[in-house]
Design a protein around this motif. Structure first.
Motif, PDB file in Angstrom:
ATOM      1  N   LEU A  42       0.833  -1.202   0.000  1.00  8.48           N
ATOM      2  CA  LEU A  42       0.000   0.000   0.000  1.00  8.48           C
ATOM      3  C   LEU A  42       0.872   1.258   0.000  1.00  8.48           C
ATOM      4  O   LEU A  42       0.641   2.187  -0.772  1.00  8.48           O
ATOM      5  CB  LEU A  42      -0.934  -0.014   1.203  1.00  8.48           C
ATOM      6  N   ALA A  68       1.106   3.949  -3.012  1.00 13.17           N
ATOM      7  CA  ALA A  68       0.733   5.338  -2.724  1.00 13.17           C
ATOM      8  C   ALA A  68       1.888   6.297  -3.000  1.00 13.17           C
ATOM      9  O   ALA A  68       1.703   7.349  -3.625  1.00 13.17           O
ATOM     10  CB  ALA A  68       0.269   5.464  -1.274  1.00 13.17           C
ATOM     11  N   TYR A  87       2.616   6.440  -6.848  1.00 13.88           N
ATOM     12  CA  TYR A  87       1.586   7.204  -7.560  1.00 13.88           C
ATOM     13  C   TYR A  87       1.684   8.689  -7.198  1.00 13.88           C
ATOM     14  O   TYR A  87       1.560   9.556  -8.070  1.00 13.88           O
ATOM     15  CB  TYR A  87       0.195   6.684  -7.219  1.00 13.88           C
ATOM     16  N   GLY A  88       1.909   8.969  -5.924  1.00 18.29           N
ATOM     17  CA  GLY A  88       2.031  10.357  -5.496  1.00 18.29           C
ATOM     18  C   GLY A  88       3.208  11.055  -6.154  1.00 18.29           C
ATOM     19  O   GLY A  88       3.120  12.226  -6.542  1.00 18.29           O
ATOM     20  N   PHE A  97      -4.735  11.935  -6.358  1.00 15.03           N
ATOM     21  CA  PHE A  97      -4.087  11.116  -5.328  1.00 15.03           C
ATOM     22  C   PHE A  97      -5.051  10.788  -4.191  1.00 15.03           C
ATOM     23  O   PHE A  97      -4.976   9.697  -3.599  1.00 15.03           O
ATOM     24  CB  PHE A  97      -2.862  11.850  -4.779  1.00 15.03           C
ATOM     25  N   LEU A 122      -5.756   7.015  -2.970  1.00 14.78           N
ATOM     26  CA  LEU A 122      -5.437   6.556  -1.619  1.00 14.78           C
ATOM     27  C   LEU A 122      -6.674   6.054  -0.903  1.00 14.78           C
ATOM     28  O   LEU A 122      -6.627   5.054  -0.173  1.00 14.78           O
ATOM     29  CB  LEU A 122      -4.793   7.700  -0.828  1.00 14.78           C
ATOM     30  N   THR A 123      -7.804   6.714  -1.116  1.00 15.67           N
ATOM     31  CA  THR A 123      -9.060   6.278  -0.500  1.00 15.67           C
ATOM     32  C   THR A 123      -9.412   4.869  -0.947  1.00 15.67           C
ATOM     33  O   THR A 123      -9.831   4.029  -0.134  1.00 15.67           O
ATOM     34  CB  THR A 123     -10.204   7.240  -0.873  1.00 15.67           C
ATOM     35  N   LEU A 157      -7.343   2.481  -1.981  1.00 19.26           N
ATOM     36  CA  LEU A 157      -6.431   1.530  -1.357  1.00 19.26           C
ATOM     37  C   LEU A 157      -6.821   1.245   0.087  1.00 19.26           C
ATOM     38  O   LEU A 157      -6.898   0.086   0.518  1.00 19.26           O
ATOM     39  CB  LEU A 157      -4.998   2.068  -1.413  1.00 19.26           C
ATOM     40  N   TRP A 174     -11.616   9.007  -9.301  1.00 18.49           N
ATOM     41  CA  TRP A 174     -10.229   8.929  -9.778  1.00 18.49           C
ATOM     42  C   TRP A 174     -10.188   8.926 -11.305  1.00 18.49           C
ATOM     43  O   TRP A 174      -9.392   9.642 -11.910  1.00 18.49           O
ATOM     44  CB  TRP A 174      -9.573   7.664  -9.222  1.00 18.49           C
TER      45      TRP A 174
END
Length: 307
Positions: free
Chosen positions: A229, A233, A236-237, A257, A261-262, A264, A296
């Motif tokens: 995770l 994150a 991707y960030g 983002f 993240l939500t 995940l 997203w």
């Protein structure tokens, strides 16, 4: 005397076409969406030629996956016949003989390699790598702890990379890292959900679930999910926030983002409650996960194609 561990199966009366379709597992074909990820992230998927090349790559890798499903069902026919759900698979149910399933798998593999060869040497080699890795997985490595997780995740990464080579799109290291960590996160969550389900099942049912599950303590799977995770994150960030300061559309990529993240975290919560065995089903059944996914897609699509 019939072996109680592999009960005799009376062939089911079912059309050959329907049986071979079931053997191909059409519910798993959605994984081919990874072949569209690289050109989509590059903002060129709206070009007809690129879309056609990505679609051909998706067809090729779907055929390779169908071959693996056929080989797997032949390899696991004895265990599948003792499983409450997998016993309905065509080979286990007797509607397709193992020999016909192997022949079907070989034809699908050859067709898949033929399709990928039309998209360049790199795509063909990625197709060969995918096929070899998955055959090794079916024959032995799916019973080797850790290796099974890596190989399943690798399958997604190879698909993602092939989408880039097939369409001539350079694939960044951030893209590959997101693909790897994201796939590892989903696969580990699925294994954790399967292990929890096996623990709650009756003894005979638990005995025919994935043998490798016994090698995974719950705490260890939680650690791997956390690492995956964080990796997904952060990767991707790092990609999304590099677009800050460009224009209002590109900055939407940075905002994307938050729903990423939500999603995940929401899936991690679903797994921790004993669900998550079928991630694609949870995507449409869990309202928060669905909204996060749609948000997203909207942000990334707007940021890439309206910039």
């Amino acid at each position: 005397m019939t072996d109680v561990r592999t009960p005799a199966v009376v062939p089911r009366t079912e059309s050959s076409a329907r049986s071979f379709l079931k053997l191909s597992r059409p519910r798993q074909w959605h994984k081919a969406v990874m072949l569209f990820a690289a050109p989509a992230a590059a903002g060129v998927l709206d070009q007809p030629l690129v879309l056609l090349e990505a679609a051909l790559a998706a067809v090729g890798f779907t055929l390779l996956a169908i071959a693996i499903y056929a080989f797997n069902d032949v390899r696991d026919v004895a265990d599948d016949r003792r499983h409450p759900r997998k016993r309905l698979r065509p080979v286990a149910a007797g509607s397709i003989s193992p020999a016909r399933a192997v022949f079907f798998g070989c034809v699908a593999a050859l067709l898949g390699l033929a399709v990928t060869s039309t998209l360049g040497l790199s795509t063909f080699l990625l197709g060969v790598s995918y096929l070899v890795a998955q055959v090794l997985y079916v024959l032995k490595l799916k019973h080797v702890a850790v290796v099974d997780l890596i190989l399943v995740a690798l399958g997604f990464v190879l698909r993602a990379a092939a989408g880039g080579t097939a369409t001539g799109v350079p694939v960044s290291h951030w893209f590959l890292l997101v693909s790897l960590f994201g796939a590892l996160f989903l696969v580990t969550g699925k294994r954790k959900a399967e292990r929890m389900a096996a623990g709650e099942a009756t003894e005979p049912q638990a005995a025919v679930s994935r043998p490798v599950l016994a090698a995974y303590p719950d705490g260890w799977l939680d650690q791997v999910m956390t690492v995956a995770l964080l990796g997904a994150a952060l990767s991707y960030g790092s990609w999304a926030f590099q677009h800050l300061g460009y224009d209002v559309y590109r900055e939407l990529l940075a905002i994307s983002f938050l729903p990423f993240l939500t999603g995940l975290l929401r899936y991690a919560l679903i797994v921790s409650t004993g669900n998550g065995e079928v991630p694609e089903r949870d995507l449409f059944q869990d309202r928060v996960l669905l909204i996060a996914g749609l948000t997203w897609v909207a942000l990334v699509g707007t940021g890439l194609y309206l910039a």
